[in-house]
Design an enzyme around this catalytic site. Structure first.
Site, PDB file in Angstrom:
ATOM      1  N   GLN A 202       2.504  -2.377   4.646  1.00 51.71           N
ATOM      2  CA  GLN A 202       2.704  -1.867   5.982  1.00 51.71           C
ATOM      3  C   GLN A 202       3.247  -2.853   7.119  1.00 51.71           C
ATOM      4  OE1 GLN A 202       2.700   1.336   6.495  1.00 51.71           O
ATOM      5  NE2 GLN A 202       1.517   1.987   4.661  1.00 51.71           N
TER       6      GLN A 202
ATOM      7  N   CYS B 257      -1.812   7.565  -0.295  1.00 52.39           N
ATOM      8  CA  CYS B 257      -1.974   7.557  -1.787  1.00 52.39           C
ATOM      9  C   CYS B 257      -3.538   8.036  -2.376  1.00 52.39           C
ATOM     10  CB  CYS B 257      -2.067   5.804  -1.860  1.00 52.39           C
ATOM     11  SG  CYS B 257      -0.332   5.236  -1.540  1.00 52.39           S
TER      12      CYS B 257
END
Length: 384
Positions: free
Chosen positions: A180, A326
């Site tokens: 990220q 996820c």
């Protein structure tokens, strides 16, 4: 109007990335291992992408290993290090807010006899550095801490963590999950003391199914995928030329006009936060300032289940997340929200808004307008 505020889950592939990917499929489709000229032509895409990515990190292109994405990169770094260094020790340290792609490999290693220490974090999601110092041992072989938390956007003090680790023992390896963070920050592993770094193409307008792992040339780890000895034996398997080419182009685009792009994202983030704070019963888990990433907002709404709100917004063409994509197929309360001490009544009432350079003020206004309309309607159906 469609408003896509789920860019931490996946981003739209850039047009330039799509163009080069189509070229590799229509024209330069040969296997990069082939000895003929078509193979050489295909291999050039891989070399060019490695060169682009290496330059963004100021490392050697030989230190870039291409993978199928962030999960594989994390697995290679963590399991590969543990297996290569088990004669030196069997102790690993991770933080309490890691992605499952780090936590699960660590859990697997525990089953193989390794010891794993999980570091606590403060209310803003930052690792407790004093606990890190006291947790380092003579048999510690690896510390793995994410650069940016994928749920609340907390930035970990990577430079300080590295200094503490290397002061204890320069041979302890430091892995950073930058999935990220890559393209949201200018990261220089050599100066920041990062031995290994993971990234994934679909987080920065590249395709899915491709990522990379930076491994410092001085670091020796074991492969976890075996076969034809591709990529110097570190990761066997026919290279995904199409994905790699697209990811390379996307990485270059992301760092072109970098400051301007990030400023625009931050400005939009703060605009949203300013307006979210005005909403009754809203609690921001993401803060302003340098300790949080530019693209992520975590916000909880009292007396609203996140999943209900998510689908109500979806009905109006607005797409957000109730946490990490996820793990969204596995019901349960976020370990990150628990770790930062979020009120128990808000644990199941939290959504994540994640932005990209493609988002704008008009989308933000449309989202805020619909949110303000929906919240009182949804609260009518809450059982007291």
């Amino acid at each position: 109007m469609d408003v896509y505020f789920d860019n931490s889950a996946s981003t739209r592939v850039s047009e330039k990335a799509i163009e080069i990917m189509l070229k590799t499929m229509r024209e330069d489709y040969a296997n990069t291992s082939a000895k003929h000229i078509k193979g050489v032509d295909a291999e050039k895409y891989v070399k060019d992408a490695a060169d682009i990515i290496a330059k963004t990190l100021k490392v050697k292109k030989s230190e870039i290993i291409f993978t199928s994405g962030g999960t594989e990169s994390n697995n290679l770094a963590i399991i590969g290090t543990a297996m290569a260094r088990k004669r030196y020790g069997n102790h690993i340290i991770i933080s309490g807010i890691e992605h499952p792609a780090v936590y699960r490999p660590a859990e697997f290693l525990m089953e193989q006899g390794f010891e794993v220490t999980i570091l606590p974090v403060n209310a803003e999601g930052a690792v407790d550095l004093e606990v890190l110092k006291s947790s380092l041992r003579d048999d510690t072989v690896l510390v793995s801490v994410m650069y940016v938390n994928n749920e609340i956007g907390a930035i970990e003090p990577v430079d300080e963590i590295s200094r503490i680790i290397k002061a204890k023992n320069k041979d302890i390896l430091f892995h950073v999950d930058a999935i990220q963070a890559y393209t949201k920050f200018k990261i220089t592993p050599k100066t920041q003391g990062i031995d290994m770094l993971s990234a994934s193409g679909h987080k920065f307008h590249g395709p899915k199914g491709v990522g990379f792992l930076y491994i410092d040339s001085s670091v020796k780890i074991n492969p976890i995928i075996f076969g034809g000895g591709h990529q110097r034996g570190m990761r066997s398997g026919t290279l995904n030329t199409t994905g790699i080419a697209g990811m390379g182009v996307a990485a270059k685009e992301a760092y072109d006009d970098f400051e301007k792009k990030i400023k625009n994202i931050v400005d939009l983030k703060y605009y949203l936060m300013d307006n979210l704070e005005k909403i009754e019963g809203a609690v921001l888990n993401t803060k302003r300032g340098e300790n949080f990433a530019p693209q992520i907002i975590s916000v909880s709404f009292e007396d609203i289940r996140a999943e209900v709100l998510l689908h109500a917004l979806e009905d109006r063409g607005i797409y957000v997340s109730s946490g990490s994509a996820c793990s969204s197929n596995h019901p349960g309360i976020s370990g990150t929200l628990k770790a930062i001490g979020l009120r128990e009544d808000l644990l199941d009432s939290t959504i994540r808004i994640s932005l990209s350079e493609l988002n704008n003020r008009e989308e933000a206004d449309y989202f805020l307008k619909n949110l303000v309309e929906l919240l009182p309607l949804l609260r009518k159906f809450v059982r007291k």
